[in-house]
Design a protein around this motif. Structure first.
Motif, short mmCIF file in Angstrom:
data_model
loop_
_atom_site.label_atom_id
_atom_site.label_comp_id
_atom_site.label_asym_id
_atom_site.label_seq_id
_atom_site.Cartn_x
_atom_site.Cartn_y
_atom_site.Cartn_z
N CYS A 166 0.81 -1.22 0.00
CA CYS A 166 0.00 0.00 0.00
C CYS A 166 0.84 1.27 0.00
O CYS A 166 0.29 2.37 -0.16
N VAL A 167 2.15 1.14 0.20
CA VAL A 167 3.01 2.31 0.32
C VAL A 167 3.90 2.41 -0.91
O VAL A 167 4.54 1.45 -1.31
N ARG A 168 3.94 3.61 -1.50
CA ARG A 168 4.61 3.79 -2.78
C ARG A 168 6.13 3.68 -2.68
O ARG A 168 6.78 3.06 -3.53
N PRO A 201 1.63 7.48 -1.36
CA PRO A 201 2.88 7.93 -0.72
C PRO A 201 2.77 7.81 0.80
O PRO A 201 1.68 7.94 1.37
N ALA A 202 3.90 7.60 1.44
CA ALA A 202 3.90 7.51 2.90
C ALA A 202 3.33 8.78 3.53
O ALA A 202 2.68 8.73 4.58
N ARG A 225 -10.96 13.71 -7.55
CA ARG A 225 -9.75 13.54 -8.36
C ARG A 225 -8.90 12.47 -7.69
O ARG A 225 -7.97 12.78 -6.93
N PRO A 226 -9.20 11.20 -7.94
CA PRO A 226 -8.55 10.10 -7.22
C PRO A 226 -7.13 9.83 -7.67
O PRO A 226 -6.84 8.88 -8.40
N GLU A 227 -6.22 10.68 -7.21
CA GLU A 227 -4.81 10.55 -7.54
C GLU A 227 -4.00 10.50 -6.24
O GLU A 227 -4.32 11.22 -5.28
N PRO A 228 -2.93 9.71 -6.18
CA PRO A 228 -2.15 9.59 -4.94
C PRO A 228 -1.66 10.92 -4.38
O PRO A 228 -1.75 11.17 -3.18
N ASP A 229 -1.13 11.79 -5.24
CA ASP A 229 -0.61 13.05 -4.74
C ASP A 229 -1.71 13.98 -4.24
O ASP A 229 -1.47 14.83 -3.38
#
Length: 391
Positions: A166-168, A201-202, A225-229
């Motif tokens: 789950c962690v990038r 990302p952590a 806006r389903p983006e990690p950042d």
């Protein structure tokens, strides 16, 4: 966001630890105490008699052990086993702080350069023992026995554990473990904000753990806006504006406005409707109106459509942005006038006339609105002059 509490030993068993027994009447001895599954401590002598001696002014270390150290051990164990979140946060400079400092501890005054550094302090015996009046050395001795019984908590769960994916970042999960983030929270965040999968990302998990505890709000916002950042940005950006207007950040995200602009709009409580009204009256796009309102919001001003339209007619609406120092200086100076302008009125007037001197002259005459400024100046001299930026 607490996991199932952990006991002193695996399988609900008690934990036996050898400790030093001290009193003010005899040399120190050593004996075994038993930490029961409910975290109470059993000692091999008459504790009631020792309490009576303490009541008469004596000292018995085992009384402190039972009454003070055992409760401290229970709490410290949950923190070291990552069963409970630490009381951490970041200050205005981005450094990590203990949000519930111990009286007299260094964390009352000092900050830390990283989350793991702050976490290591917050789960230390020297930090926690004074809260209970416990001896840090005795507390650390019991905590070490607890950790040994459970196989240690210095490293994260073994490789292959489901939360690792789950962690990038390559070592991101280790950093989260060192920062005191429970693995269960990692899975909870992943399932809530990116249910279709993909590592985060952590910093996203740190943001939820130590800044944005409203996971429902975060999930609803990131859905736009389903983006990690975006998860990182939303979690760490969460503030008073989001609590007051919980749907606003997501609404701006859905309209494609830049994230720095959105952050200013949300904290100012500037709605899409307000920007839409400005866009309609002045012929701007919604994005242009939003960016303009954000620029004015940064200096504490909130112009209406009429204010911007007046600046447009003067030919400066597209380029003029109020300078905080100039607005503040003139606004403070105008506090003594019979007709006291708002901060926004001062900023608009500065934009219309182009200099502090001319703006001050008009303010002394009681001019505060764009219409009044145009009328007065038209009567005194033809048209508007000196319409550049305020100096």
């Amino acid at each position: 966001m607490e996991a199932e509490p952990i006991g002193p030993a695996p399988g609900g068993a008690p934990l036996a630890v050898e400790v030093e027994c001290r009193s003010d009447e005899a040399p120190p001895t050593r004996h075994v105490v038993v930490v029961e599954p409910d975290w109470t401590v059993r000692v091999p002598h008459d504790l009631a008699a020792e309490r009576a001696a303490v009541a008469l002014g004596g000292h018995r270390s085992c009384v402190d052990l039972v009454d003070r150290t055992a409760p401290a051990l229970r709490d410290l164990a949950q923190l070291r086993a990552r069963r409970r979140l630490l009381a951490l946060g970041r200050n205005h400079a981005g450094r990590w702080v203990v949000t519930e400092p111990t009286a007299g501890c260094i964390c009352e005054q000092e900050s830390f350069g990283s989350a793991p550094e702050a976490a290591a302090h917050a789960r230390s015996a020297t930090h926690l023992a004074p809260r209970y009046g416990a001896d840090p050395a005795v507390l650390e001795r019991l905590a070490a026995a607890f950790e040994t019984a459970h196989g240690g908590f210095a490293t994260c769960p073994p490789e292959g554990w489901v939360a690792l994916a789950c962690v990038r970042e390559v070592r991101g999960f280790d950093a989260l473990w060192d920062a005191g983030v429970p693995p269960e929270l990692v899975l909870e965040v992943q399932d809530a904000v990116l249910p279709r999968g993909g590592p985060l990302p952590a910093q996203a998990y740190l943001g939820v753990a130590y800044h944005c505890r409203d996971l429902g709000w975060l999930a609803a916002t990131v859905a736009r806006r389903p983006e990690p950042d975006v998860v990182v940005w939303a979690a760490w950006g969460y503030g008073a504006g989001d609590r007051t207007h919980p749907h606003l950040r997501g609404q701006w995200l859905a309209r494609g406005i830049g994230r720095p602009t959105i952050s200013v709009l949300v904290e100012g409580g500037i709605t899409v409707r307000l920007a839409g009204e400005l866009a309609e009256v002045t012929g701007r796009s919604l994005e242009e109106a939003a960016e303009l309102l954000a620029a004015w919001e940064k200096v504490g001003c909130r112009p209406g459509p009429g204010d911007i339209a007046a600046l447009d007619r003067a030919g400066v609406g597209a380029t003029y942005r109020p300078a905080a120092a100039a607005v503040s200086a003139l606004h403070r100076r105008a506090e003594t006038l019979p007709v006291r302008p708002t901060r926004t009125q001062v900023a608009v007037l500065l934009g219309l006339v182009g200099s502090r001197q001319e703006a001050w002259r008009l303010l002394r005459e009681g001019v505060v609105t764009p219409e009044e400024a145009v009328a007065v100046r038209a009567g005194a001299e033809p048209g508007l002059s000196g319409q550049g930026h305020p100096s």
